[in-house]
Design a protein around this motif. Structure first.
Motif, mmCIF file in Angstrom:
data_model
loop_
_atom_site.group_PDB
_atom_site.id
_atom_site.type_symbol
_atom_site.label_atom_id
_atom_site.label_comp_id
_atom_site.label_asym_id
_atom_site.label_seq_id
_atom_site.Cartn_x
_atom_site.Cartn_y
_atom_site.Cartn_z
ATOM 1 N N HIS A 18 40.597 37.756 35.260
ATOM 2 C CA HIS A 18 41.076 38.121 36.530
ATOM 3 C C HIS A 18 42.505 39.119 36.416
ATOM 4 O O HIS A 18 42.811 40.012 37.313
ATOM 5 C CB HIS A 18 41.703 36.985 37.214
ATOM 6 N N VAL B 81 33.977 36.662 35.526
ATOM 7 C CA VAL B 81 34.513 37.870 34.604
ATOM 8 C C VAL B 81 35.163 37.469 33.356
ATOM 9 O O VAL B 81 36.203 36.858 33.631
ATOM 10 C CB VAL B 81 35.348 38.697 35.366
ATOM 11 N N TYR C 184 42.259 46.016 41.783
ATOM 12 C CA TYR C 184 41.630 44.834 41.033
ATOM 13 C C TYR C 184 40.535 43.945 42.057
ATOM 14 O O TYR C 184 39.738 43.856 41.097
ATOM 15 C CB TYR C 184 42.515 43.863 40.203
ATOM 16 N N ARG C 185 40.760 43.853 42.918
ATOM 17 C CA ARG C 185 39.929 43.296 43.843
ATOM 18 C C ARG C 185 38.575 44.110 43.991
ATOM 19 O O ARG C 185 37.556 43.794 43.839
ATOM 20 C CB ARG C 185 40.408 42.851 45.236
ATOM 21 N N GLY D 261 37.902 46.407 41.846
ATOM 22 C CA GLY D 261 37.334 46.312 40.343
ATOM 23 C C GLY D 261 36.448 45.116 40.344
ATOM 24 O O GLY D 261 35.223 45.234 39.883
ATOM 25 N N LEU D 262 36.696 43.986 40.915
ATOM 26 C CA LEU D 262 35.731 42.886 40.910
ATOM 27 C C LEU D 262 34.504 43.066 41.718
ATOM 28 O O LEU D 262 33.456 42.775 41.095
ATOM 29 C CB LEU D 262 36.656 41.483 41.245
ATOM 30 N N TYR E 236 37.837 46.762 32.794
ATOM 31 C CA TYR E 236 36.685 46.793 33.466
ATOM 32 C C TYR E 236 36.542 48.044 34.015
ATOM 33 O O TYR E 236 35.494 48.944 33.981
ATOM 34 C CB TYR E 236 36.215 45.712 34.367
ATOM 35 N N SER F 85 34.200 40.316 47.681
ATOM 36 C CA SER F 85 33.720 39.966 46.178
ATOM 37 C C SER F 85 32.805 39.034 46.407
ATOM 38 O O SER F 85 31.683 38.955 45.687
ATOM 39 C CB SER F 85 35.013 39.718 45.355
ATOM 40 N N PHE G 15 44.713 37.878 41.875
ATOM 41 C CA PHE G 15 44.526 39.217 42.264
ATOM 42 C C PHE G 15 45.599 39.863 43.398
ATOM 43 O O PHE G 15 45.510 40.751 44.092
ATOM 44 C CB PHE G 15 42.983 39.561 43.003
ATOM 45 N N THR H 241 32.540 45.372 39.611
ATOM 46 C CA THR H 241 31.853 44.276 38.453
ATOM 47 C C THR H 241 30.723 43.785 38.866
ATOM 48 O O THR H 241 29.745 43.367 38.332
ATOM 49 C CB THR H 241 33.010 43.537 37.865
ATOM 50 N N MET I 127 41.292 43.527 35.070
ATOM 51 C CA MET I 127 40.243 44.141 35.668
ATOM 52 C C MET I 127 40.399 45.550 35.360
ATOM 53 O O MET I 127 39.353 46.425 35.500
ATOM 54 C CB MET I 127 40.314 44.058 37.053
ATOM 55 N N GLN I 128 41.687 46.144 35.121
ATOM 56 C CA GLN I 128 41.866 47.578 34.677
ATOM 57 C C GLN I 128 40.722 47.865 33.466
ATOM 58 O O GLN I 128 40.132 49.088 33.319
ATOM 59 C CB GLN I 128 43.077 47.883 34.396
#
Lengths: 434, 434
Positions: free
Chosen positions: A418, A381, B169-170, B172-173, A424, B142, B419, B176, A421-422
């Motif tokens: 990393h 990412v 955020y994990r 979010g990953l 994204y 993920s 994360f 993604t 992420m917000q």
């Protein structure tokens, strides 16, 4: 099984940085003193920087030795990988060959430690106790935090308020590395207090945070110095380790880039990768198209003027001849915080004036779209800043598909996302504005 | 300049996984069918896994070929670096030599893609369209998200609710990388609805999330299968690529570990690194002390009993002979979400019973203290899970300092903590409980 990563051994870490000043067809205009408007002397910079970094700032030597203690630290992650983006090429169905230099493998997750480490080292050698600095997205601040930790210096970071709010985990990283972090504008400096008086809700800017950090160093009575993460000649020089490694790695790949691409905020990421290639060209070697990519909301190179301006908002720094949107320009709060700077490195500005590089501005949603495509194919990412380079690389690869040309494209993946992420999550939610 | 990283070329990626079952001095007890309590047959697992993975689960072959398509993906980050932690050694003033295998360089930032990639590959080959799975901290989810993306499968992740809330955020990953993510317990399955009826505020657990994912696969009518990120024989086997690479890298370092350390949740990280070394020992080669480190709040190996138990909370999985705290055990909400599992891999459990490995339980604040020491010296913030291994490695190095012995210590840095910064922020704020 076709080779994907082009790796060098630690013994192949370059032992010198490249100083493009030696090869510029037209010398840089001198920095001017903010008070007298006369060319500044090394002595004028002594309140800010240690003697060795000042000497590098004025140096015209083509190659400058990297100290052994700096190489010892570089070894933790350097040489960084040069990667052939084979899955991305296939997904784009392009005849282009796409390579990226992955600086996301560094401790801070970006190219910034390349200069943070030597800056902390030279300050320590000079007896400095504390370093003050600014940070936007936090890449630079976390890099300097770790560098100070390694060399036994106290680190004080002024973090642009919008990033401070958006990125608590970047702040956490700086604190894990041992730094103290303050939101800018702050009440700790005159520059900060003035900004808050004018607008209590100011999101801050890199220019303003620089003013605060500079003021804190200048008023320290000599125990503290200031460290800048981009723009200056010595910073770009430290970053050339990227391009010097990439030159060796392209040889391993038995290829040479037709196009070299980097995101440009202050210019050190773009310059770090591109300058060694442009140096080859300026000395009569192979030529490249070098493309500096900036956000369309902060279009310093594409829409700024080339003139003398201050590096900071308050007008405390020397005046430099550069592309600028004006030192009081406050860019919108885009996610690529590291690219929200009103000015541009004098070296990159000069190369632009000499038509030795191209500049391109791209809107942020198109960048995140490219970032997601990259992540889903290469497994990394990209930082919001780096998605600007990804966007341009993909566009060039798609142009190759159109024209049927098989070009070699090299871009800087300056960092991972990393801690972003917000951005994204907001992108997927359709919340981003161009 | 002493060498820091011991790197292998892509051509040196091992072409087979190691299956420790071939070398165990006492065979594993068979898994039992949850209904009949008779030994299960390969056919019993068909609703869950494709034939090739079932064959691997029952295999007694010592080496199993890695498909070329899997190696093609491994090449994006493998071989992972083996790093000598020179700055850490100096900071501890220890005569020990400390090495770590850095699995944080993978796309998902942990060792988990080592098995996610082949699992997705074999499912795709078998015509499966969708994979369901559970995730704790999000490392596994993920990894499987990206693996599904690479092989064109839909990925559905049930994420333990406490992690879902702590780690947006994990999530979010995973999104993604293209997956859909649901907090567990959820309303989507009978197991989830039953758990919510019993306790609407349930923080969830890995065991419960497994029940949900298994149920979703079983009820799919064959279009979906289930993927497990740890515990099973085939998963540990895929992870042995870590230890197989490390054997080659220790040779490069002209050293051999006296002690091999890994954090143990389900056992695949610890096993992945340690099993190839234990295999050498069991076949008459050099011996090692292998130390599995678990959280004192979920002490499966150190306090659990060795008996038949379910892998999940609802009792849908086969019964396996293993160390367990009971399948209805709900561990406290510590930050090392990946170690919150009531059971332990049968292979690791058996090795423990045979006294071929040591188990150690450590409290979380001591782990974060070690994690910060590591970060400030090696520049890498470890995942909370990985800090358990760091803690044990530091303790062994300090024991060497005490005794004056110069031992060689190798541990698995199973992932980075990018994360997990909230855990570090909580640690600094004194909010963590043991």
């Amino acid at each position: 099984m076709s080779q994907t990563k082009f790796l060098l051994s630690e013994a192949q870490i370059p032992t010198t940085w490249y100083n493009v000043v030696a090869d510029l067809p037209k010398p840089l205009d001198p920095m001017l003193h903010p008070g007298t408007r006369e060319p500044i002397t090394p002595a004028d910079l002594e309140p800010l920087f240690p003697a060795e970094l000042i000497a590098q700032e004025f140096s015209t030597d083509r190659e400058v030795d990297i100290p052994g203690a700096v190489i010892d630290v570089y070894q933790q992650w350097r040489p960084s990988p040069l990667v052939r983006a084979r899955r991305l090429e296939k997904a784009l169905d392009t005849p282009a060959r796409i390579y990226f230099k992955n600086e996301g493998v560094s401790p801070a997750g970006s190219h910034k430690p390349n200069t943070a480490i030597p800056q902390a080292y030279y300050n320590k050698q000079a007896g400095v106790e504390r370093l003050t600095t600014e940070t936007g997205a936090g890449q630079w601040g976390s890099s300097l935090s770790l560098a100070c930790q390694y060399f036994g210096l106290v680190c004080e970071v002024y973090m642009v308020k919008v990033s401070y709010q958006q990125k608590p985990y970047r702040r956490g990283l700086m604190e894990t590395f041992g730094a103290s972090v303050t939101a800018s504008p702050s009440e700790l400096t005159e520059a900060g207090r003035a900004a808050l008086a004018a607008d209590p809700n100011s999101p801050g800017s890199l220019g303003l945070a620089i003013s605060e950090a500079v003021e804190a160093a200048v008023k320290s009575g000599g125990t503290a110095k200031y460290a800048l993460g981009s723009v200056l000649n010595h910073v770009l020089m430290h970053q050339t380790i990227m391009g010097k490694e990439a030159l060796l790695q392209m040889e391993l790949a038995e290829d040479y880039p037709d196009i070299v691409i980097g995101a440009a905020g202050g210019g050190s990421n773009f310059g770090g990768l591109a300058l060694p290639f442009l140096g080859e060209q300026m000395r009569g070697g192979r030529s490249v198209r070098a493309i500096a990519v900036e956000p369309s909301s902060c279009p310093t190179l594409t829409k700024g003027t080339f003139e003398y301006d201050f590096g900071d908002t308050a007008g405390m720094t020397p005046l430099t001849k550069m592309h600028t949107l004006g030192h009081d320009f406050v860019p919108p709060s885009i996610h690529a915080g590291g690219l929200r700077y009103h000015g541009m490195s004098p070296i990159i500005s000069q190369l632009k004036e000499l038509d030795l590089l191209e500049a391109r501005a791209v809107p942020q949603t198109a960048c995140f779209e490219a970032g997601v495509t990259f992540a889903r194919n290469e497994g990394i990412v990209p930082a919001p800043e780096s998605t600007h380079a990804v966007r341009a690389a993909i566009d060039e690869a798609l142009a190759c598909k159109e024209s049927g040309e098989s070009k070699s494209i090299l871009f800087s993946l300056s960092g991972h996302g990393h801690f972003d992420m917000q951005a994204y999550i907001d992108y997927f939610a359709g919340k981003l504005k161009d």
